[in-house]
Design a protein around this motif. Structure first.
Motif, PDB file in Angstrom:
ATOM      1  N   ASP A 128      11.966  76.275  44.103  1.00  0.00           N
ATOM      2  CA  ASP A 128      13.343  75.907  43.762  1.00  0.00           C
ATOM      3  C   ASP A 128      13.575  75.851  42.263  1.00  0.00           C
ATOM      4  O   ASP A 128      14.688  76.128  41.800  1.00  0.00           O
ATOM      5  CB  ASP A 128      13.688  74.538  44.369  1.00  0.00           C
ATOM      6  CG  ASP A 128      13.977  74.626  45.854  1.00  0.00           C
ATOM      7  OD1 ASP A 128      14.175  75.763  46.336  1.00  0.00           O
ATOM      8  OD2 ASP A 128      13.991  73.591  46.525  1.00  0.00           O
ATOM      9  N   ALA A 129      12.551  75.465  41.485  1.00  0.00           N
ATOM     10  CA  ALA A 129      12.772  75.287  40.045  1.00  0.00           C
ATOM     11  C   ALA A 129      11.464  75.455  39.286  1.00  0.00           C
ATOM     12  O   ALA A 129      10.387  75.100  39.785  1.00  0.00           O
ATOM     13  CB  ALA A 129      13.362  73.906  39.767  1.00  0.00           C
ATOM     14  N   VAL A 130      11.574  76.019  38.095  1.00  0.00           N
ATOM     15  CA  VAL A 130      10.473  76.080  37.128  1.00  0.00           C
ATOM     16  C   VAL A 130      11.042  75.529  35.827  1.00  0.00           C
ATOM     17  O   VAL A 130      11.867  76.182  35.180  1.00  0.00           O
ATOM     18  CB  VAL A 130       9.951  77.520  36.938  1.00  0.00           C
ATOM     19  CG1 VAL A 130       8.856  77.543  35.884  1.00  0.00           C
ATOM     20  CG2 VAL A 130       9.446  78.086  38.259  1.00  0.00           C
ATOM     21  N   SER A 131      10.623  74.308  35.447  1.00  0.00           N
ATOM     22  CA  SER A 131      11.277  73.601  34.334  1.00  0.00           C
ATOM     23  C   SER A 131      10.245  73.144  33.314  1.00  0.00           C
ATOM     24  O   SER A 131       9.323  72.389  33.660  1.00  0.00           O
ATOM     25  CB  SER A 131      12.043  72.377  34.846  1.00  0.00           C
ATOM     26  OG  SER A 131      12.916  72.725  35.902  1.00  0.00           O
ATOM     27  N   PRO A 132      10.376  73.580  32.055  1.00  0.00           N
ATOM     28  CA  PRO A 132       9.521  73.021  30.994  1.00  0.00           C
ATOM     29  C   PRO A 132       9.782  71.516  30.861  1.00  0.00           C
ATOM     30  O   PRO A 132      10.918  71.059  30.930  1.00  0.00           O
ATOM     31  CB  PRO A 132       9.961  73.776  29.744  1.00  0.00           C
ATOM     32  CG  PRO A 132      10.639  75.007  30.259  1.00  0.00           C
ATOM     33  CD  PRO A 132      11.281  74.619  31.546  1.00  0.00           C
ATOM     34  N   LEU A 133       8.724  70.727  30.640  1.00  0.00           N
ATOM     35  CA  LEU A 133       8.843  69.271  30.587  1.00  0.00           C
ATOM     36  C   LEU A 133       8.971  68.774  29.158  1.00  0.00           C
ATOM     37  O   LEU A 133       8.460  69.377  28.210  1.00  0.00           O
ATOM     38  CB  LEU A 133       7.627  68.619  31.243  1.00  0.00           C
ATOM     39  CG  LEU A 133       7.489  68.804  32.760  1.00  0.00           C
ATOM     40  CD1 LEU A 133       6.169  68.223  33.234  1.00  0.00           C
ATOM     41  CD2 LEU A 133       8.650  68.144  33.480  1.00  0.00           C
ATOM     42  N   HIS A 134       9.675  67.649  29.040  1.00  0.00           N
ATOM     43  CA  HIS A 134       9.762  66.884  27.788  1.00  0.00           C
ATOM     44  C   HIS A 134      10.296  67.710  26.622  1.00  0.00           C
ATOM     45  O   HIS A 134       9.914  67.479  25.460  1.00  0.00           O
ATOM     46  CB  HIS A 134       8.385  66.302  27.406  1.00  0.00           C
ATOM     47  CG  HIS A 134       7.765  65.462  28.485  1.00  0.00           C
ATOM     48  ND1 HIS A 134       8.374  64.342  28.994  1.00  0.00           N
ATOM     49  CD2 HIS A 134       6.594  65.600  29.160  1.00  0.00           C
ATOM     50  CE1 HIS A 134       7.607  63.802  29.925  1.00  0.00           C
ATOM     51  NE2 HIS A 134       6.520  64.564  30.060  1.00  0.00           N
TER      52      HIS A 134
ATOM     53  N   GLU B  69       3.097  68.993  26.672  1.00  0.00           N
ATOM     54  CA  GLU B  69       3.653  70.333  26.857  1.00  0.00           C
ATOM     55  C   GLU B  69       3.189  70.865  28.218  1.00  0.00           C
ATOM     56  O   GLU B  69       2.009  71.166  28.401  1.00  0.00           O
ATOM     57  CB  GLU B  69       3.189  71.269  25.734  1.00  0.00           C
ATOM     58  CG  GLU B  69       4.009  71.164  24.474  1.00  0.00           C
ATOM     59  CD  GLU B  69       3.622  72.221  23.467  1.00  0.00           C
ATOM     60  OE1 GLU B  69       4.509  72.871  22.909  1.00  0.00           O
ATOM     61  OE2 GLU B  69       2.423  72.392  23.222  1.00  0.00           O
ATOM     62  N   ASP B  70       4.092  70.936  29.116  1.00  0.00           N
ATOM     63  CA  ASP B  70       3.737  71.321  30.475  1.00  0.00           C
ATOM     64  C   ASP B  70       4.980  71.894  31.164  1.00  0.00           C
ATOM     65  O   ASP B  70       6.094  71.802  30.638  1.00  0.00           O
ATOM     66  CB  ASP B  70       3.217  70.106  31.251  1.00  0.00           C
ATOM     67  CG  ASP B  70       2.283  70.496  32.385  1.00  0.00           C
ATOM     68  OD1 ASP B  70       2.191  71.701  32.698  1.00  0.00           O
ATOM     69  OD2 ASP B  70       1.637  69.591  32.966  1.00  0.00           O
ATOM     70  N   THR B  71       4.778  72.474  32.343  1.00  0.00           N
ATOM     71  CA  THR B  71       5.869  73.052  33.130  1.00  0.00           C
ATOM     72  C   THR B  71       5.822  72.476  34.531  1.00  0.00           C
ATOM     73  O   THR B  71       4.767  72.490  35.178  1.00  0.00           O
ATOM     74  CB  THR B  71       5.763  74.582  33.192  1.00  0.00           C
ATOM     75  OG1 THR B  71       5.779  75.113  31.860  1.00  0.00           O
ATOM     76  CG2 THR B  71       6.926  75.163  33.982  1.00  0.00           C
ATOM     77  N   MET B  72       6.953  71.964  34.970  1.00  0.00           N
ATOM     78  CA  MET B  72       7.057  71.427  36.328  1.00  0.00           C
ATOM     79  C   MET B  72       7.566  72.516  37.261  1.00  0.00           C
ATOM     80  O   MET B  72       8.519  73.218  36.944  1.00  0.00           O
ATOM     81  CB  MET B  72       7.987  70.216  36.357  1.00  0.00           C
ATOM     82  CG  MET B  72       8.023  69.474  37.704  1.00  0.00           C
ATOM     83  SD  MET B  72       9.198  70.179  38.886  1.00  0.00           S
ATOM     84  CE  MET B  72      10.753  69.792  38.120  1.00  0.00           C
ATOM     85  N   ILE B  73       6.920  72.641  38.422  1.00  0.00           N
ATOM     86  CA  ILE B  73       7.322  73.604  39.441  1.00  0.00           C
ATOM     87  C   ILE B  73       7.670  72.823  40.717  1.00  0.00           C
ATOM     88  O   ILE B  73       6.892  71.966  41.154  1.00  0.00           O
ATOM     89  CB  ILE B  73       6.205  74.626  39.736  1.00  0.00           C
ATOM     90  CG1 ILE B  73       5.843  75.396  38.454  1.00  0.00           C
ATOM     91  CG2 ILE B  73       6.615  75.596  40.836  1.00  0.00           C
ATOM     92  CD1 ILE B  73       4.665  76.337  38.604  1.00  0.00           C
TER      93      ILE B  73
END
Length: 814
Positions: A34-40, A154-158
C-alpha cells in the motif's frame, strides 16, 4: 502490516535491491504493497550538537545559557531543560527549521539574551513522550552531522495489505521469508527450535479446553527492572506507529511484530495462587476491566485467562488492570499461546475491541512458533531489563495436530502453468519458504506443509506457490485458441423472439405472469377432474395460498390480465404469453416443462373505441383463427400438403376443451397430434373471472410447433404473365368443412393453380336443408405464357370434377 527496510535486513540480506524493488517483488508474490514511505524526513534538517559550556541565565533562575558546537559553528542557545550541561551530546534545531507539529524555529531573545536555535527533547521530535529534558545522545557522537544519520533513523517504511489467508506474513520474519524465497537467499532467525523444560514448580498452567486453546506456554522472569527501552527498540516501534511504554511492554510488542506471535506479560506478584487457568467465565463472572480501563461485559462463550481466584486477561485480546506491569513490577510471567481463531473473532466482535493481538489470533498463529517467540522475548528481557529467566517453564500442548502433507505432480504443475519445470527446480522454490520436499517417484513430490501456512490445503495451492516464486512475469503469455466459426444458435430461442416480435407487430401485447398459480383455476376452467389434479405440481413451501401450485395452462393468468385491464376501463385487449407450463409425472422425477403460446382477444377489433356514428367492430372467432394462421405462416408450417400440413378441425365431444362454447372451437392438428385449440370461452366461466365481454383465445404447444420441419426459404421471381380468376359455386353436404374443398384443390397438383380462397359460405331458403353453398375463387397463372380461355377452362373443369366426385358436390344454379 508495517515494517522498515532496516528491520527487514536483520533477517534477510536485501543488498542491491531498493525499497521500491522489494515492494514490486512483494506485490508480485501476492502481498499488495500500500505504501513505501521514507521515515523521519521532517527531522532531516536537525543536527547533532555538543554543549561546550552551560551557565545560568543572568535574568532567569530556571534557564541555562549554553554555548553549543555545531560543526565549525559555536552558537548561543538559551535552554530550559534541567539536564543541560557541559559536555552533553544532544540535537539542535537551527533557525529556519520546522519541527513536528508545525513548530517553526527562529532567532529570538529570551529574557534579553539572544538564542540561535533550540535544543530538543524526544517529545518535541515526536520520538517518544519523554519531556523531562533535552535528548541525550551517546558519548562519542560527532557534532554537526545529520541527526537522523547519526542515530540510524534514515529508513523506509513499507506497508503491506494482507489478505485473511496469509497470517504468516503478519510479521517481519514472515515478510522476510517471502523475500528470501524470491531472492533465493538464506533467512536468519534470532531464535529457532527453542526447547523449554516443562516442569516449573513456581507456577502451574491448566487449560480446560484444548479446542479453544491448543497450546499455552509460559516462563517466569525475575529481577526485572522497569525502565525506558533503548533507542533502537523505541525507533522500531515508532517507525510502525506503536507507542513505546516501558522496556517490558515494548519487548512483547516488538516480538509480536517480529514473529507474528502475540505475547502478554503479567505481574506475577499479583497472580493469586501462582496459577494460570484458561477457561470460560463462571457463574457470577459478568464483567472484566481491561488495561484500557473499560469494564467489559462477559458472555459464556468467551475465553479468559485466570489466576487461582479471578480473571486476569481476555484471552488473545487484552490483559486486565489487576495484573498489568507497573513501575514496581520485579517478576514477570510471560505468556505465549495459541487460541482458536473463531473464538477470538467472536469475542472481539462482541466487545467491539480490536487489538494487534486479536488481529493475528483471528487469522491463526503458528502453534509451533509459540516457544520460539517466548524464548526471543526472554532473551530480550535478560538483555534490556536485567531479568533472569527460570530454566523451567510450562508448555501445555494438548491440541497438537499431525503434520499436513500433500503430493505434488510435476506434470500437473507444468500443465497448469504452461511452462516446463524440473522436480529439482520446484523443490528449490518450495524449500526456500520453509516447505520440506522429497521425491516420491519420477513425477511426484512429497511435500510437508509448515504449520505457519494455514492456507495450503491441496495440490493447486502448492502449484500457486510455485508460480509465485518462479515469477508470474516469467510465465509466457499466450492467446487462447478461439474458433472463429459462427457459434451455433438456439433455434428455439430465435423462434420465440421472432414470434414475440411479430405478434406485437399485429397489435398484440406480451404478458409475463408468474409460474406460480392458484389451485382454484382448475375449478374455474372446469379442469378439476381427478386426472387434472393428479398431474398438478404442488409446492411444498408456497409463497402464499394464492401461489400454491405450478401452472398447467397460460389461460388463467391471461384472463386475470383481461379482468385487470377492464377494471381500468381498457376493454380492447389483445394479449399473448409464451411461457412454460408444468405437468407432474410422479414424485420420483422432475415435472415435465413445456413451452406454450396462448393469446386472448376481446373488445374492439381495431384496438380503439369507435365514435358514436360508427358501428362497433368486435373481435370474433375468425380473429383468433387468423392469429393462429399468421403464427403458422411466419413459422412456415402451413403448407397445403406434405409432412408439415396442419389442419383446423372440429373436435369431437371427448376432445373439446370444457371451457369453450360448443360449435365455436377448433383443434389445430398435425396428422394425429393435437397442437392446440382456439375458440370462444363460455360466458359463465368468464363471469367467474368478473369478465362480462366475449373473449376468444388460442392455445398452442410451442415446443411441438418448433419441432416440425419448416418449409425452406426460396426465391421466386415476380410473375411476368397475367393471371386469370374463375369462381366456382358448389352445393355440398353441411357436414363437410369448406376448408376441405380448398385443401383438395391445392393438393390436386395442377401446375396452373396459383391460389385458392373461399369468399362465401351460405345456408338459406334457396339451399336444400342439410346442405350449404360454398363459393371458391381460383387464380390461374402460367410462368411461361399467357393463358388462353381453353387452358383455363380445361383446368377449371378438372377442379369441378374432382370436387363433385370427392365430396358429392354439385354446381349451384344461379
Amino acid at each position: 502490516m508495517k515494517f522498515t527496510l532496516d528491520w527487514l535486513n536483520h533477517y534477510v540480506d536485501t543488498d542491491g535491491h531498493t525499497a521500491d524493488q522489494l515492494a514490486e517483488y512483494l506485490t508480485m508474490l501476492g502481498l499488495e504493497v500500500d505504501a513505501v514511505s521514507p521515515l523521519h524526513q521532517e527531522l532531516a534538517p536537525l543536527k547533532t550538537a555538543r554543549i561546550i559550556s552551560a551557565q545560568p541565565h543572568p535574568d532567569a533562575d530556571k534557564l541555562t545559557l549554553c554555548e553549543v558546537a555545531v560543526g565549525d559553528e559555536i552558537l548561543q542557545i538559551v535552554c530550559g531543560a534541567p539536564n543541560a550541561r557541559s559536555g552533553l551530546n544532544t540535537v539542535v534545531a537551527l533557525p529556519g527549521t520546522t519541527l513536528p507539529g508545525e513548530m517553526k524555529i527562529k532567532k529570538s531573545k529570551v529574557r534579553g539574551v539572544e538564542s540561535c536555535g533550540m535544543l530538543c527533547s524526544e517529545r518535541e521530535l515526536a520520538l517518544s513522550d519523554s519531556h523531562t529534558g533535552i535528548m541525550e545522545l551517546p558519548e562519542g557522537t560527532a557534532h554537526g552531522q545529520s541527526f537522523i544519520t547519526a542515530l540510524g533513523l534514515e529508513d523506509t517504511m513499507i506497508e503491506v495489505d494482507l489478505t485473511p489467508n496469509r497470517p504468516d506474513c503478519a510479521s517481519v520474519i514472515g515478510i522476510a521469508r517471502e523475500i528470501a524465497g524470491k531472492l533465493q537467499r538464506p533467512l536468519r532467525l534470532p531464535v529457532e527450535g527453542a526447547r523449554v523444560d516443562h516442569t516449573s514448580r513456581s507456577f502451574s498452567v491448566d487449560v480446560e479446553s484444548s479446542e479453544l486453546c491448543p497450546r499455552y506456554a509460559a516462563r517466569l522472569v525475575t529481577g526485572i527492572k522497569i525502565g525506558p527501552s533503548p533507542m533502537w527498540l523505541r525507533n522500531r516501534l515508532t517507525s510502525i506507529g506503536l507507542r513505546p511504554i516501558n522496556n517490558v511492554v515494548d519487548i512483547t510488542n516488538f516480538v509480536m511484530m517480529e514473529y507474528g506471535q502475540p505475547l502478554h506479560a503479567f505481574d506475577f506478584d499479583n497472580l493469586k495462587g501462582g496459577k494460570i487457568i484458561v477457561r470460560s467465565p463462571k457463574d457470577g463472572e459478568t464483567t472484566f476491566t481491561t488495561l484500557d480501563g473499560v469494564e467489559r461485559k462477559l458472555s459464556p462463550e468467551m475465553l479468559l485467562i485466570c489466576d487461582g481466584d479471578r480473571p486476569v486477561a481476555l484471552a488473545g485480546i487484552m490483559g486486565g488492570m489487576n495484573s498489568e506491569v507497573t513501575e514496581d513490577t520485579t517478576t514477570v510471567l510471560l505468556e505465549s499461546a495459541c487460541f482458536n481463531p473463531v473464538s477470538i473473532r467472536k469475542t472481539a466482535r462482541r466487545l467491539g475491541l480490536a487489538t494487534d493481538a486479536s488481529y493475528r489470533f483471528e487469522r491463526g498463529v503458528d502453534p509451533d512458533g509459540v516457544c520460539n517467540a517466548m524464548d526471543r522475548a526472554v532473551q530480550l528481557l535478560s538483555e534490556l531489563a536485567d531479568g533472569t529467566a527460570e530454566d523451567a517453564g510450562r508448555d501445555v500442548y494438548l491440541g497438537r495436530l499431525p503434520m499436513k502433507t500433500l503430493t505434488l505432480r510435476v506434470s500437473r504443475t507444468c500443465s497448469l502453468l504452461g511452462i516446463d519445470l524440473h522436480a529439482a527446480t520446484i523443490t528449490t522454490l518450495l524449500q526456500s519458504i520453509g516447505f520440506l520436499c522429497k521425491p516420491k517417484d519420477d513425477d511426484t513430490l512429497w511435500v510437508r506443509i509448515p504449520t505457519y501456512r494455514v492456507d495450503i490445503d491441496r495440490e493447486a495451492d502448492l502449484i500457486e506457490e510455485v508460480a509465485r516464486l518462479h515469477g508470474y512475469g516469467n510465465i509466457p503469455v499466450t492467446l487462447p485458441q478461439v474458433s472463429l466459426s459462427y457459434p451455433e444458435q438456439d433455434q428455439g430461442r430465435i423462434k420465440r423472439t421472432t414470434i414475440t416480435r411479430l405478434l406485437t407487430g399485429i397489435g398484440f401485447s406480451e404478458a409475463i405472469n408468474y409460474s406460480f398459480s392458484n389451485d382454484k383455476y382448475l375449478d374455474l376452467l372446469q379442469l378439476a377432474s381427478d386426472d387434472d389434479r393428479r398431474h398438478t405440481v404442488r409446492l411444498l413451501n408456497p409463497l402464499s395460498e394464492e401461489q400454491g401450485v405450478l401452472r398447467t395452462s397460460l389461460l388463467p393468468g391471461l384472463l386475470e390480465n383481461v379482468d385487470r385491464n377492464i377494471r381500468f376501463q381498457k376493454t380492447e385487449v389483445k394479449l399473448f404469453e409464451l411461457g412454460k407450463v408444468f405437468t407432474d409425472i410422479g414424485a420420483a422425477t422432475q415435472p415435465i416443462e413445456r413451452n406454450r403460446l396462448a393469446g386472448i382477444l376481446c373488445g374492439n377489433r381495431h384496438g380503439y373505441a369507435s365514435p358514436l356514428h360508427f358501428k362497433e367492430n368486435k373481435v370474433d372467432f375468425l380473429d383468433a383463427k387468423g392469429a393462429v394462421e399468421f403464427i403458422l405462416g411466419q413459422m412456415r408450417l402451413n403448407l397445403p400438403a406434405g409432412p408439415t400440413r396442419i389442419d383446423f378441425q372440429l373436435p369431437g365431444p371427448d376432445g373439446r376443451e370444457p371451457f369453450v362454447v360448443p360449435g365455436e372451437t377448433l383443434q389445430v392438428r398435425h396428422a394425429e397430434t393435437v397442437l392446440g385449440s382456439l375458440g370462444r370461452i363460455r360466458p359463465e366461466i368468464l363471469r367467474s373471472f368478473d369478465i362480462k365481454l366475449d373473449v376468444f383465445y388460442f392455445d398452442l404447444d410451442f415446443d411441438a410447433l418448433c419441432n416440425l420441419v419448416a418449409a425452406p426459404k426460396s426465391f421466386t421471381a415476380l410473375p411476368v404473365y397475367p393471371s386469370v380468376k374463375r369462381d366456382i359455386a358448389l352445393v355440398i353436404p353441411g357436414s363437410i368443412a369448406a376448408g376441405d374443398l380448398v385443401n383438395a384443390i391445392r393438393t390436386s397438383r395442377d401446375a396452373l393453380i396459383e391460389d385458392v380462397t373461399i369468399f362465401d359460405v351460405y345456408q338459406g331458403k334457396t339451399i336444400q336443408k342439410g346442405y350449404k353453398s360454398v363459393a371458391i375463387s381460383v387464380t390461374y397463372r402460367s410462368s411461361t405464357k399467357t393463358l388462353t380461355e381453353k387452358n383455363v377452362e380445361k383446368s377449371n373443369r378438372k377442379i369441378v370434377d374432382l370436387l363433385t366426385e370427392k365430396f358429392g358436390a354439385s354446381l349451384r344454379d344461379a
